[in-house]
Enzyme design. Structure first.
Site: not given
Ligand code: ACO
Length: 326
Positions: A113, A253, A283
């Site tokens: 990214c 980004h 993204n």
């Molecule tokens: N829909 C519904 N529920 C979901 C989904 C979904 N799409 N995905 C995960 N969940 C659930 C999980 O299973 C979990 O359930 P549980 O509590 O029963 O175990 C719950 O939601 C919470 O999951 P978390 O991982 O704790 O959620 P979080 O608040 O951390 O959000 C996210 C997840 C959006 C992925 C966040 O961590 C994030 O944005 N991280 C950065 C990821 C990123 O940007 N990656 C891209 C590449 S890197 C970059 O470009 C910078």
């Protein structure tokens, strides 16, 4: 001083839009969850058979037209992508052929990214050494055809698209003023797509293994992104007499609205000076900054002489920033 000036921009988003509501029918998720956690409402998805260079082509044509540059005046075609058309040749060569450029250097860069920022810094260095005068730099990603739609934590995040800029060597105050690049390979387990490369080619023995999917430690990645994004924004200003107050627009980004907001908050940057389109495109990895840049240019949000700050963070881990005077 010899600098790289951005003299034209363009972008392309595939026609097909994949909304969160549509994703609700494909996996166990909700529009509300996706919006709240990521800020994403929809993403674009390319047609079957389309590769990254197919998306980069219309973006590049637009950028060359905006710059009023004949494709055959381009000395280097540089493409930032994590999803090249082939293992080889480079997608930059595919794009070169599509544009009808008979002779130019061409290669791809992969910094995930952060790819556009890495490629812009590289292109700028090559211009400053006098190696090239006119560079076409495209960021393009064709990722939705490789996502596992049962992996709800990753599949909802990404979208297809491309952006392009034309850089021209120019003496003066306009163009890339500073670049800052950094990486931490020791943290590569935070975001990795294990199979499909030389270490683990995909074959009948592993095609349904979880190694064929993106593996992400979302919360750890989130925290690292906020820290390094905000540091990168400040690093670009190091050694200059430019203060954050003088930045007209930050183009980060576009990974997640909460990462963008928290990073801006951490350095005291108000969101009205931060360009956001993650709600519409998701993204798009290395394509996200050039897509956003072209949208900002065409919306009249950037004027001559403005100081623009690009900042990115991604797999690697990699991160970086560039300060540009428009
Ligand atoms: N829909 C519904 N529920 C979901 C989904 C979904 N799409 N995905 C995960 N969940 C659930 C999980 O299973 C979990 O359930 P549980 O509590 O029963 O175990 C719950 O939601 C919470 O999951 P978390 O991982 O704790 O959620 P979080 O608040 O951390 O959000 C996210 C997840 C959006 C992925 C966040 O961590 C994030 O944005 N991280 C950065 C990821 C990123 O940007 N990656 C891209 C590449 S890197 C970059 O470009 C910078």
């Amino acid at each position: 001083m010899l600098r790289s000036r951005i003299i034209g921009t363009g972008h392309f988003l595939p026609e097909r839009i994949l909304t969160n509501t549509e994703l609700e029918t494909m996996m166990d998720t909700t529009d509300e969850w996706i919006r709240q956690r990521t800020g994403i409402h929809q993403r674009h998805s390319a047609k079957d058979g389309e590769g990254s260079a197919d998306l980069a082509y219309p973006a590049a044509v637009q950028a060359l037209e905006a710059a009023n540059v004949d494709p055959n005046d381009v000395d280097l075609v540089l493409m930032a992508t994590t999803t090249p058309d082939y293992i080889f040749p480079a997608s930059a060569c595919v794009l070169q052929e599509k544009l009808g450029i008979e002779r130019a250097a061409a290669f791809d860069m992969n910094a995930a990214c952060s790819g556009f920022v890495y490629a812009l810094a590289t292109a700028n260095s090559m211009i400053q050494t006098g190696m090239f005068k006119t560079i076409l730099l495209a960021g393009a990603e064709r990722v939705t055809n490789r996502l596992n739609w049962e992996m709800r934590d990753t599949a909802v995040l990404f979208g297809d698209g491309a952006g392009a800029v034309v850089l021209r060597a120019e003496n003066g105050d306009h163009g890339v003023l500073t670049s800052y690049l950094d990486a931490s390979g020791g943290e590569n387990d935070l975001l990795i797509w294990p199979a499909g490369g030389s270490k683990q080619p995909i074959g009948s023995h592993n095609h349904d293994s979880s190694d064929c999917d993106i593996r992400m430690r979302g919360q750890d990645l989130f925290k690292r992104a906020v820290i390094e994004f905000s540091n990168a924004m400040k690093q670009a200003l190091n050694g200059t007499d430019v203060s954050l107050d003088e930045i007209a627009l930050v183009i980060p980004h576009q990974a997640n609205i909460r990462i963008i907001q928290k990073s801006a908050e951490r350095i005291g940057m108000s969101m009205d000076r931060v360009f956001v389109n993650v709600d519409q495109v998701g993204n798009t990895m290395a394509a996200s900054i050039p897509i956003a840049l072209d949208q900002a240019v065409r919306a009249g949000r950037i004027k001559d002489g403005d100081l623009i700050l690009f900042a990115a963070f991604g797999a690697g881990l990699t991160w970086g920033s560039c300060l540009v005077r428009w």
